[in-house]
Design an enzyme around this catalytic site. Sequence first.
Site, PDB file in Angstrom:
ATOM      1  CE  LYS A  51      38.547  32.148  37.023  1.00 35.96           C
ATOM      2  NZ  LYS A  51      38.293  31.710  38.400  1.00 35.96           N
ATOM      3  CE  LYS A  53      41.005  35.149  41.512  1.00 37.70           C
ATOM      4  NZ  LYS A  53      39.753  34.617  42.099  1.00 37.70           N
TER       5      LYS A  53
END
Length: 149
Positions: A51, A53
């Site tokens: 993602k 992240k």
Amino acid sequence: MTDVNQSPRTILTYGTFDLFHIGHLRILERARALGDRLVVGVSTDGFNATKGKKSVIPFEHRRDIVAALRCVDLVIPEENWEQKIDDIRRHGVRVFAMGDDWQGRFDFLAEYCEVCYLSRTPEISTTAIKTDLEPERRDHLEAVTREVG
Ligand code: C2G
């Protein structure tokens, strides 16, 4: 509520839950209030990498913090985007709930269960906390904390 001859009304949600804050707690409590049982998919560090992240808190700690909450009945690892349908089937999910920053993104799951988007708690986010921890932003974090209540 659970009818005597029915399985519990299971709710499912997912998240990273990094630097756990009141916005995370409120969405989990509100998701739980939609039924009798809440299953939470916590994003693994590997999935977060896909993602884009990188969480501050490692998966095992994020998992254990979420699992310790009174409103959470089961935590499962979220390892990819594709597992939701299997999770819904495996856990007998009646409602899939997410914060409305995801509005519309999971409508395809309506074929398998109800899909519900709950409003986010304003003014607080993991990103904002990270920013506010920088020394020159400390007073802003205190102000937001007071405002969110
Ligand atoms: N949330 C909220 N209020 C905030 C911040 C977050 O209600 N102020 C909600 C989000 O809408 C989400 C949940 O808390 O429903 C978890 O948020 P994140 O940890 O940021 O999760 P995210 O990175 O959005 O991952 O497959 C779905 C993804 O795993 C969701």
